[in-house]
Design an enzyme around this catalytic site. Structure first.
Site, PDB file in Angstrom:
ATOM      1  N   ILE A 158       0.888  -1.173   0.000  1.00  0.00           N
ATOM      2  CA  ILE A 158       0.000   0.000   0.000  1.00  0.00           C
ATOM      3  C   ILE A 158       0.920   1.215   0.000  1.00  0.00           C
ATOM      4  CG2 ILE A 158      -1.714   1.317   1.326  1.00  0.00           C
ATOM      5  CD1 ILE A 158      -2.489  -1.415   2.637  1.00  0.00           C
ATOM      6  N   HIS A 266      -3.574  -8.117 -13.093  1.00  0.00           N
ATOM      7  CA  HIS A 266      -2.419  -8.474 -13.929  1.00  0.00           C
ATOM      8  C   HIS A 266      -2.035  -9.959 -13.828  1.00  0.00           C
ATOM      9  CE1 HIS A 266       0.023  -6.511 -10.410  1.00  0.00           C
ATOM     10  NE2 HIS A 266      -0.063  -7.807 -10.181  1.00  0.00           N
ATOM     11  N   SER A 300       9.388  -0.299  -7.702  1.00  0.00           N
ATOM     12  CA  SER A 300       9.653  -1.058  -6.474  1.00  0.00           C
ATOM     13  C   SER A 300       9.438  -0.102  -5.313  1.00  0.00           C
ATOM     14  CB  SER A 300      11.091  -1.570  -6.468  1.00  0.00           C
ATOM     15  OG  SER A 300      11.966  -0.454  -6.424  1.00  0.00           O
ATOM     16  N   MET A 301       9.765  -0.544  -4.078  1.00  0.00           N
ATOM     17  CA  MET A 301       9.465   0.303  -2.919  1.00  0.00           C
ATOM     18  C   MET A 301      10.405   1.514  -2.771  1.00  0.00           C
ATOM     19  SD  MET A 301      10.477  -2.331   0.152  1.00  0.00           S
ATOM     20  CE  MET A 301      10.368  -1.228   1.546  1.00  0.00           C
ATOM     21  N   HIS A 322       3.411  -5.407 -16.075  1.00  0.00           N
ATOM     22  CA  HIS A 322       2.680  -5.214 -14.805  1.00  0.00           C
ATOM     23  C   HIS A 322       3.564  -4.605 -13.729  1.00  0.00           C
ATOM     24  CE1 HIS A 322       4.835  -8.623 -13.236  1.00  0.00           C
ATOM     25  NE2 HIS A 322       4.018  -8.870 -12.234  1.00  0.00           N
ATOM     26  N   GLY A 323       4.789  -4.263 -14.082  1.00  0.00           N
ATOM     27  CA  GLY A 323       5.700  -3.684 -13.100  1.00  0.00           C
ATOM     28  C   GLY A 323       7.102  -3.653 -13.654  1.00  0.00           C
ATOM     29  N   ALA A 324       8.068  -3.529 -12.754  1.00  0.00           N
ATOM     30  CA  ALA A 324       9.462  -3.523 -13.183  1.00  0.00           C
ATOM     31  C   ALA A 324       9.947  -4.948 -13.458  1.00  0.00           C
ATOM     32  CB  ALA A 324      10.333  -2.876 -12.113  1.00  0.00           C
ATOM     33  N   LYS A 392       4.406  -2.622   3.415  1.00  0.00           N
ATOM     34  CA  LYS A 392       4.613  -3.905   2.726  1.00  0.00           C
ATOM     35  C   LYS A 392       3.801  -4.998   3.404  1.00  0.00           C
ATOM     36  CE  LYS A 392       7.044  -4.701  -0.217  1.00  0.00           C
ATOM     37  NZ  LYS A 392       6.889  -4.558  -1.685  1.00  0.00           N
TER      38      LYS A 392
END
Length: 393
Positions: A158, A266, A300-301, A322-324, A392
């Site tokens: 979140i 995803h 990423s975070m 859908h992301g890195a 996380k």
């Protein structure tokens, strides 16, 4: 950059947006999928592609009259949700730590669940179909109710973010929790058993499929759609809670209207029309990106995330990354990096900084800027976000 066709000598071509050669085990996985008799046209690999189970994470697999449950995976309907709020960065001054504590107190993470079931969850229409789900999950209705509105673990998160105009965004990443996992595992086992009974010679057991017109296909498809809706609603419930927390801190509890809302899967499958034919499209770590579709591509975070709009590229079956994507396994990240590295790479972000999240260190992921460059023909960027709070799972 546009895609390249991989030289795999497989029955179906494999188109890759990765912009780099695949490792040998990734190549083998791509070839295995492209060799299946029911693959439609070609397999598409997104820029964040990496090893998965049976099929690569970051692959889009269109099939005729069959579906591979392990390709969809065990976190059915996993995806992202984001809203743009009317708040500005200056309103966050001195409040980040308390916001993070409130999120952690009100949204269960990891294996945790809600102590009480809220009214919106009890009223969800999906419970009416629960008795029709796989017999192997019938004892889990109470748990599924308590987990609706919870984050889970791993790479779920979140985040409170700011865009380049210093506008506040809320974003989260989660799926169908234990119930989706159990449904998937039951059906994957059935598919493997059927393949064994039929004496099928598969390149990988995890590519066992269900064929349309069979009771097993019908049962899986029904449960898949249910779990996808559960996952979508799970994100909605958490986002509503998250929004109330922010409104309490920034607007004295007064409800506000989001300026933009996005909720996208995803890890899922749908029936869609491509090249003039109705096919089953499995996006294993990929987001649908038809023209005007909004999507979310997190880094990423410790890095940027992107809100995007699709360009409807047919070669990718109207999909994007859908992301890195992970650049190294969780174990390797824990061995290679220290707590000091994590603290340095998440500087300025209100988040956990302990060894429990070391496997999620930003350096364990591919560079998000490169991933975005490689899919300029798939999406356009609507907003670039940077997190200021990260919780996380």
């Amino acid at each position: 950059m546009p895609y390249s066709e991989l030289d795999l000598s497989s029955p179906a071509p494999v188109l890759s947006w990765a912009g780099h050669p695949l490792a040998s085990d990734e190549t083998r996985m791509a070839k295995n999928v492209a060799s299946l008799p029911f693959i439609f046209k070609h397999v598409a690999l997104m820029p964040d592609v990496h090893l998965g189970k049976g099929a690569l994470v970051g692959s889009v697999i269109a099939t005729k009259e069959a579906i591979i449950p392990a390709a969809v995976g065990v976190d059915i309907g996993c995806g992202m949700c984001a809203i743009k709020t009317p708040f500005g960065a200056d309103q966050l001054e001195g409040k980040l730590k308390k916001i993070r504590q409130d999120i952690e107190a009100q949204i269960p993470v990891g294996f945790n669940e809600n102590d009480e079931v809220e009214k919106s969850v009890t009223n969800w229409q999906g419970w009416r179909q629960f008795k029709e789900l796989h017999p192997g999950v019938q004892r889990l209705e109470g748990k599924a109710m308590k987990q609706l509105g919870s984050l889970g673990g791993g790479n779920h998160f979140i985040e409170l973010c700011l865009d380049r105009e210093n506008q506040v965004w809320l974003m989260l990443h989660s799926g169908s929790r234990n119930i989706g996992n159990m449904l998937a595992q039951n059906h994957i086992n059935t598919a493997k058993d059927l393949a064994k009974l039929a004496g099928l010679s598969l390149p990988d057991q995890d590519l066992a499929a269900f064929v349309t017109g069979t009771p097993e296909f019908a049962a899986y498809w029904h449960d898949l759609q249910w779990a996808q809706e559960y996952a979508r609603f799970n994100r909605e419930v958490m986002m509503a809670r998250f929004k109330r927390i922010i409104e309490l801190h920034l607007a004295g509890g007064k409800p506000t209207k989001p300026l933009l809302s996005v909720n996208c899967h995803h890890n899922y499958a749908e029936k869609e029309v491509h090249y003039g034919e109705a096919v089953y499209v499995t996006r294993k770590g990929a987001v649908r990106a038809r023209e005007e579709d909004y999507g979310i591509i997190p880094g990423s975070m410790g890095t940027k995330s992107y809100i995007v709009k699709g360009k409807g590229n047919h070669e990718s079956y109207c999909s994007c990354s859908h992301g890195a994507g992970r650049a190294m396994s969780r174990n390797k990240a824990k061995l290679q990096y220290t707590l000091d590295d994590l603290i340095q790479q998440t500087q300025g972000i209100e988040c956990r900084k302990d060894e429990g999240v070391l496997d999620e260190i930003p350096a364990a992921y591919k560079p998000i800027d490169q991933v975005m460059d490689n899919q300029a023909d798939l999406v356009e960027v609507v907003a670039t976000l940077k997190q200021v709070v990260c919780v996380k799972g």
